[in-house]
Design an enzyme around this catalytic site. Structure first.
Site, PDB file in Angstrom:
ATOM      1  N   GLU A   1      -2.764   6.754   7.700  1.00 57.17           N
ATOM      2  CA  GLU A   1      -3.384   7.381   6.914  1.00 57.17           C
ATOM      3  C   GLU A   1      -4.573   8.006   7.519  1.00 57.17           C
ATOM      4  O   GLU A   1      -4.865   7.806   8.500  1.00 57.17           O
ATOM      5  CB  GLU A   1      -4.046   6.491   5.453  1.00 57.17           C
ATOM      6  CG  GLU A   1      -4.333   7.648   4.346  1.00 57.17           C
ATOM      7  CD  GLU A   1      -5.245   6.156   3.482  1.00 57.17           C
ATOM      8  OE1 GLU A   1      -3.599   5.624   2.585  1.00 57.17           O
ATOM      9  OE2 GLU A   1      -5.910   4.959   3.733  1.00 57.17           O
TER      10      GLU A   1
ATOM     11  N   LYS B   1       0.951  -1.031   0.059  1.00 56.89           N
ATOM     12  CA  LYS B   1       0.219   0.175  -0.541  1.00 56.89           C
ATOM     13  C   LYS B   1       0.939   1.225  -0.055  1.00 56.89           C
ATOM     14  O   LYS B   1       0.393   2.071  -0.269  1.00 56.89           O
ATOM     15  CB  LYS B   1      -1.435  -0.166   1.751  1.00 56.89           C
ATOM     16  CG  LYS B   1      -2.521  -0.318   1.203  1.00 56.89           C
ATOM     17  CD  LYS B   1      -3.199  -0.970   2.373  1.00 56.89           C
ATOM     18  CE  LYS B   1      -4.076  -2.043   1.733  1.00 56.89           C
ATOM     19  NZ  LYS B   1      -3.793  -2.894   1.458  1.00 56.89           N
TER      20      LYS B   1
ATOM     21  N   ARG C   1      -6.307  -8.012 -10.142  1.00 57.37           N
ATOM     22  CA  ARG C   1      -7.306  -9.449 -10.346  1.00 57.37           C
ATOM     23  C   ARG C   1      -8.878  -8.671 -10.784  1.00 57.37           C
ATOM     24  O   ARG C   1      -9.167  -7.536 -10.742  1.00 57.37           O
ATOM     25  CB  ARG C   1      -8.164  -9.841  -9.211  1.00 57.37           C
ATOM     26  CG  ARG C   1      -8.116  -9.316  -7.901  1.00 57.37           C
ATOM     27  CD  ARG C   1      -8.386 -10.382  -7.189  1.00 57.37           C
ATOM     28  NE  ARG C   1      -8.368  -9.547  -5.315  1.00 57.37           N
ATOM     29  CZ  ARG C   1      -9.261  -8.600  -5.288  1.00 57.37           C
ATOM     30  NH1 ARG C   1     -10.566  -8.852  -5.725  1.00 57.37           N
ATOM     31  NH2 ARG C   1      -9.818  -8.541  -4.197  1.00 57.37           N
TER      32      ARG C   1
END
Length: 444
Positions: free
Chosen positions: A200, A116, A293
């Protein structure tokens, strides 16, 4: 076009891929665990190979056994579905190193987006908006506290290698951050083998909106449309709809342009999803992560675009152009409900043998299921039993069809969350379209 395809997955997504393979005249090969020997996806495949016991680590995540199955059956390609090995860069590389076609993005793109922090930094460099947060892992509680002070509380504490809503916690002050940092770090090391932690900004009222992209065989990246995914429990999606009721033409244009930039930044190929957080008060959105995906919720995009995304995946992997115009306008409204084997109040798993399974039918109703009468939902795998998908001329029509379909879906044996969906579809906040990721908590 690929002539033979091994599906390295199970349940509804394996059946979904097999259905398209059969339509295209592609020989389908299922791999399965001992526990899944009699499941519908095994029966429906042209060929099936047992790759190990019930434990996913010894079967569906057993890369060596899956490659061996592909070679022994003469498979040309491997489709990973979602979950298990679908976002494992090493497995993608191994598939190609063994002379097989990988139906997905390249290993480098998977690896780049799998962390991330690295993904945030790449997106920021590409001009994609990212939420305020750390550019490097917070290596200690002290570093996390320093970052939170700069960002401002509340903050989200995230496992950098996490996914699927796992390895996340909210900290509203220093004391909570100290506790949650240690918890998330320990969980990340245990689950992902990587204890890196990202700090974050946390948005108390936010919507979860994502964009479907396709990296085409000719190198172009196209964005199809957005999906709304804000109905969640424990940061995991329960309901998705397309288009998002929160997104108008101007915001949609910005979202799609950012998603294309994200794909181009990593040379993306095949199907992927760029997930964003949307602040409904300001119209600002921020990159959250990229799923390298096919998504669970891909059917709602298929319905409003009138296309088959699995077919497009196979065409791209075969080096062919898409069979539809990606820029054609969308039509109507689609909603997907994830039918899970869990109780409808606390959402705790409730596996068991299926005594009754009657799927709803009718115009605009689609069910992608992994189970049926006489099958057993075991505790070894995800609780998803089926996806109930409806399509209407507009959102009100889709909601009406969803209500009728939920009422017509009969399941006995395992616990199921159909009663929750009946409640949600009559909830004024959801019906208005003006909801956020806190809607389920407010209902409970």
């Amino acid at each position: 076009m690929i002539e033979s395809l091994l599906i390295a997955n199970r349940g509804e997504i394996a059946r979904r891929v097999i259905r398209t393979a059969k339509r295209l005249g592609i020989r389908s090969i299922a791999v399965h665990s001992e526990a899944d020997a009699g499941m519908p996806f095994v029966v429906e495949a042209d060929q099936a190979v047992c790759v190990g016991p019930a434990n996913p680590a010894q079967s569906y995540r057993n890369a060596e056994a899956i490659i061996a199955a592909a070679k022994s059956t003469g498979a040309q390609a491997i489709h990973p579905g979602y979950g298990f090995l679908s976002e494992n860069a090493d497995f993608a590389r191994t598939v190609e190193d063994n002379g097989l076609v990988w139906v997905g993005p390249g290993a480098d793109a998977i690896r780049a987006m799998g962390d991330k922090i690295n993904a945030r930094n790449l997106m920021a460099a590409a001009g994609v908006p990212v939420a305020p947060g750390t550019q490097d892992p917070a290596a200690s509680v002290a570093a996390a506290l320093e970052a939170a002070e700069a960002i401002g509380y509340p903050v989200m504490v995230k496992a950098a290698a996490g996914g699927g809503g796992m390895g996340m916690a909210v900290a509203g002050d220093e004391a909570v951050l100290r506790t949650e940092y240690d918890k998330v770090r320990a969980f990340a090391e245990r689950m992902f083998g990587d204890g890196s932690v990202l700090i974050e900004r946390y948005f108390p009222r936010v919507r979860h909106v994502e964009v479907q992209i396709l990296g085409l065989a000719d190198g172009r990246v196209v964005a199809l449309s957005e999906r709304e995914c804000s109905v969640q429990r424990r940061n995991q999606k329960l309901v998705e709809e397309a288009p998002s009721p929160a997104v108008g033409p101007e915001l949609r244009a910005r979202l799609l342009a950012a998603a294309v930039k994200a794909g181009e930044a990593v040379g993306y190929r095949n199907a992927g999803t760029v997930e964003c957080l949307l602040d409904p008060a300001t119209g600002e959105f921020f990159f959250l992560e990229m799923n390298t995906r096919l998504q669970v919720e891909h059917p709602i995009t298929e319905l409003i675009h009138g296309t088959d995304l699995v077919e497009q995946q196979l065409r791209i992997a075969s080096g062919l152009a898409p069979s539809f115009a990606a820029d054609r306008p969308t039509s109507g409204h689609a909603i997907e409900l994830r039918i899970n084997a869990e109780d409808p109040k606390r959402f705790l798993p409730g596996p068991g043998k299926v005594a009754t399974w009657v799927e709803p039918t009718g115009a605009g109703v689609r069910v992608d299921s992994g189970y049926g009468p006489g099958t057993t939902v075991t505790p070894f795998y995800d609780s998803l039993m089926a996806k109930l998908i409806v399509y209407g001329t507009d959102r009100a029509d889709a909601i009406a069809k969803a209500r009728a379909a939920v009422a017509g879906f009969e399941i006995a044996g395992p616990k199921n969350n159909l009663p929750f969906f009946a409640e949600l579809l009559d909830n004024p906040e959801f019906v208005s379209g003006d909801y956020d990721t806190g809607i389920v908590a407010r209902m409970r």
